[in-house]
Write a protein that holds these residues in place. Structure first.
Motif, PDB file in Angstrom:
ATOM      1  N   THR A 140       0.833  -1.198   0.000  1.00 43.94           N
ATOM      2  CA  THR A 140       0.000   0.000   0.000  1.00 43.94           C
ATOM      3  C   THR A 140       0.869   1.250   0.000  1.00 43.94           C
ATOM      4  N   PHE A 141       1.909   1.239   0.843  1.00 38.56           N
ATOM      5  CA  PHE A 141       2.847   2.361   0.891  1.00 38.56           C
ATOM      6  C   PHE A 141       3.584   2.504  -0.437  1.00 38.56           C
ATOM      7  N   THR A 142       4.030   1.380  -0.993  1.00 34.33           N
ATOM      8  CA  THR A 142       4.803   1.410  -2.225  1.00 34.33           C
ATOM      9  C   THR A 142       3.976   1.924  -3.391  1.00 34.33           C
ATOM     10  N   GLU A 143       2.694   1.569  -3.435  1.00 31.04           N
ATOM     11  CA  GLU A 143       1.846   2.064  -4.517  1.00 31.04           C
ATOM     12  C   GLU A 143       1.764   3.593  -4.476  1.00 31.04           C
ATOM     13  N   GLY A 144       1.643   4.144  -3.289  1.00 32.83           N
ATOM     14  CA  GLY A 144       1.643   5.592  -3.163  1.00 32.83           C
ATOM     15  C   GLY A 144       2.984   6.192  -3.543  1.00 32.83           C
ATOM     16  N   LYS A 145       4.066   5.504  -3.151  1.00 26.81           N
ATOM     17  CA  LYS A 145       5.421   5.974  -3.466  1.00 26.81           C
ATOM     18  C   LYS A 145       5.663   5.993  -4.969  1.00 26.81           C
ATOM     19  N   VAL A 146       5.180   4.984  -5.669  1.00 28.04           N
ATOM     20  CA  VAL A 146       5.339   4.927  -7.126  1.00 28.04           C
ATOM     21  C   VAL A 146       4.693   6.137  -7.781  1.00 28.04           C
ATOM     22  N   GLN A 147       3.510   6.509  -7.314  1.00 31.26           N
ATOM     23  CA  GLN A 147       2.824   7.668  -7.893  1.00 31.26           C
ATOM     24  C   GLN A 147       3.613   8.951  -7.634  1.00 31.26           C
ATOM     25  N   GLU A 148       4.216   9.059  -6.450  1.00 29.37           N
ATOM     26  CA  GLU A 148       5.045  10.224  -6.149  1.00 29.37           C
ATOM     27  C   GLU A 148       6.262  10.284  -7.067  1.00 29.37           C
ATOM     28  N   ILE A 149       6.906   9.132  -7.269  1.00 27.41           N
ATOM     29  CA  ILE A 149       8.092   9.073  -8.135  1.00 27.41           C
ATOM     30  C   ILE A 149       7.731   9.470  -9.558  1.00 27.41           C
ATOM     31  N   LEU A 150       6.621   8.972 -10.057  1.00 27.23           N
ATOM     32  CA  LEU A 150       6.206   9.303 -11.426  1.00 27.23           C
ATOM     33  C   LEU A 150       5.896  10.788 -11.560  1.00 27.23           C
ATOM     34  N   GLU A 151       5.336  11.386 -10.508  1.00 23.59           N
ATOM     35  CA  GLU A 151       5.092  12.825 -10.547  1.00 23.59           C
ATOM     36  C   GLU A 151       6.405  13.596 -10.581  1.00 23.59           C
ATOM     37  N   GLN A 152       7.392  13.149  -9.801  1.00 19.02           N
ATOM     38  CA  GLN A 152       8.696  13.810  -9.793  1.00 19.02           C
ATOM     39  C   GLN A 152       9.387  13.669 -11.149  1.00 19.02           C
ATOM     40  N   ILE A 153       9.285  12.492 -11.749  1.00 16.16           N
ATOM     41  CA  ILE A 153       9.873  12.277 -13.081  1.00 16.16           C
ATOM     42  C   ILE A 153       9.218  13.217 -14.092  1.00 16.16           C
ATOM     43  N   SER A 154       7.886  13.279 -14.059  1.00 20.80           N
ATOM     44  CA  SER A 154       7.155  14.137 -14.995  1.00 20.80           C
ATOM     45  C   SER A 154       7.516  15.603 -14.792  1.00 20.80           C
ATOM     46  N   HIS A 155       7.674  16.009 -13.535  1.00 20.46           N
ATOM     47  CA  HIS A 155       8.025  17.411 -13.258  1.00 20.46           C
ATOM     48  C   HIS A 155       9.431  17.730 -13.737  1.00 20.46           C
ATOM     49  N   GLN A 156      10.366  16.797 -13.531  1.00 23.91           N
ATOM     50  CA  GLN A 156      11.738  17.033 -13.981  1.00 23.91           C
ATOM     51  C   GLN A 156      11.794  17.150 -15.505  1.00 23.91           C
ATOM     52  N   VAL A 157      10.993  16.382 -16.195  1.00 21.84           N
ATOM     53  CA  VAL A 157      10.989  16.401 -17.670  1.00 21.84           C
ATOM     54  C   VAL A 157      10.279  17.638 -18.201  1.00 21.84           C
ATOM     55  N   THR A 158       9.105  17.953 -17.640  1.00 24.23           N
ATOM     56  CA  THR A 158       8.284  19.045 -18.189  1.00 24.23           C
ATOM     57  C   THR A 158       8.602  20.408 -17.581  1.00 24.23           C
ATOM     58  N   GLY A 159       9.086  20.404 -16.329  1.00 25.50           N
ATOM     59  CA  GLY A 159       9.374  21.666 -15.658  1.00 25.50           C
ATOM     60  C   GLY A 159       8.135  22.403 -15.183  1.00 25.50           C
TER      61      GLY A 159
END
Length: 229
Positions: A140-159
């Motif tokens: 359950t924790f990891t599923e939430g963590k994955v979504q956070e990581i994907l948001e960080q990846i998207s932010h780093q790419v798109t700015g």
């Protein structure tokens, strides 16, 4: 010609959990297909591939069944061409009661965690229940963590956090399969593997969406930067 239990933007659904075998017996589309086949047996020449597809499609409410390939010939053939034709005089036994998807269904990516919950609820061993509960909390924790990581990846790419929201809305068509392959390979290698964390597949479309607008190397770099867990 190929039938699938769902379209390209969703998963199929598991149903009919057997409490003796401790497994889901199939996805809803497959069980409906088997039920339909058993209902018309031994008259397998009474339905064409097209007719059976349309019948089972209406029986399956959890996902949107799809069909792919050349529909010119096979689509109009009776299913007996592919399953054999036992003939109307074939010996038949009393069919087992049809298994239906009346119980709670589970999206394929969530089957593992749902299975753990069922095993915990069925367990009479306190130590085993605690172990299963701990495993459920981890995922359950990891599923939430994955979504956070994907948001960080998207932010780093798109700015832009506004663009993060745009790329997270829904799956888009894969326009650059090479980029998609490289980015997902990096994510599975550096972040989480879908074999051990199958629920991550619910969110990986965000990486595919990025590939439709940004350079693959930039996305892979962002994956590598954000996946040190």
């Amino acid at each position: 010609t190929a039938h699938t239990a769902s379209n390209q933007k969703e998963s199929s659904y598991a149903c009919v959990f057997d409490e003796e075998l401790h497994v889901y017996l199939g996805d809803c589309w497959s069980l409906n297909w088997m039920n339909n086949t058993e209902q018309i047996f031994p008259n397998l020449d009474s339905e064409t591939v097209e007719q059976q597809y349309e019948i089972v499609k209406k029986m399956t409410n959890e996902s949107h069944a799809s069909i792919f390939g050349d529909l010119t010939y096979i689509y109009k053939e009776p299913i007996s061409v592919f399953m054999g034709n036992p003939g109307k005089d074939a010996e038949t036994s009393e069919p087992a009661p049809a298994r239906t998807c009346r119980d709670k269904t589970t999206a394929t990516p969530d089957v593992m965690v749902e299975y753990l919950k069922k095993m915990r609820d069925m367990s009479n061993d306190m130590e085993e229940s605690d172990r299963l509960d701990q495993e459920i909390r981890y995922h359950t924790f990891t599923e939430g963590k994955v979504q956070e990581i994907l948001e960080q990846i998207s932010h780093q790419v798109t700015g832009s956090w506004d663009m993060v929201e745009v790329f997270s809305r829904h799956p888009e068509t894969i326009e650059h399969p090479g980029c998609n392959k490289d980015v997902l390979s990096a994510f599975f290698s550096q972040c989480y593997k879908m074999q051990t964390h199958p629920y991550i597949t619910k969110y990986l479309y965000r990486l595919t969406n990025l590939c439709n607008a940004y350079n693959g190397e930039k996305i892979v770099s962002a994956v590598n930067d954000n996946c040190n867990h």
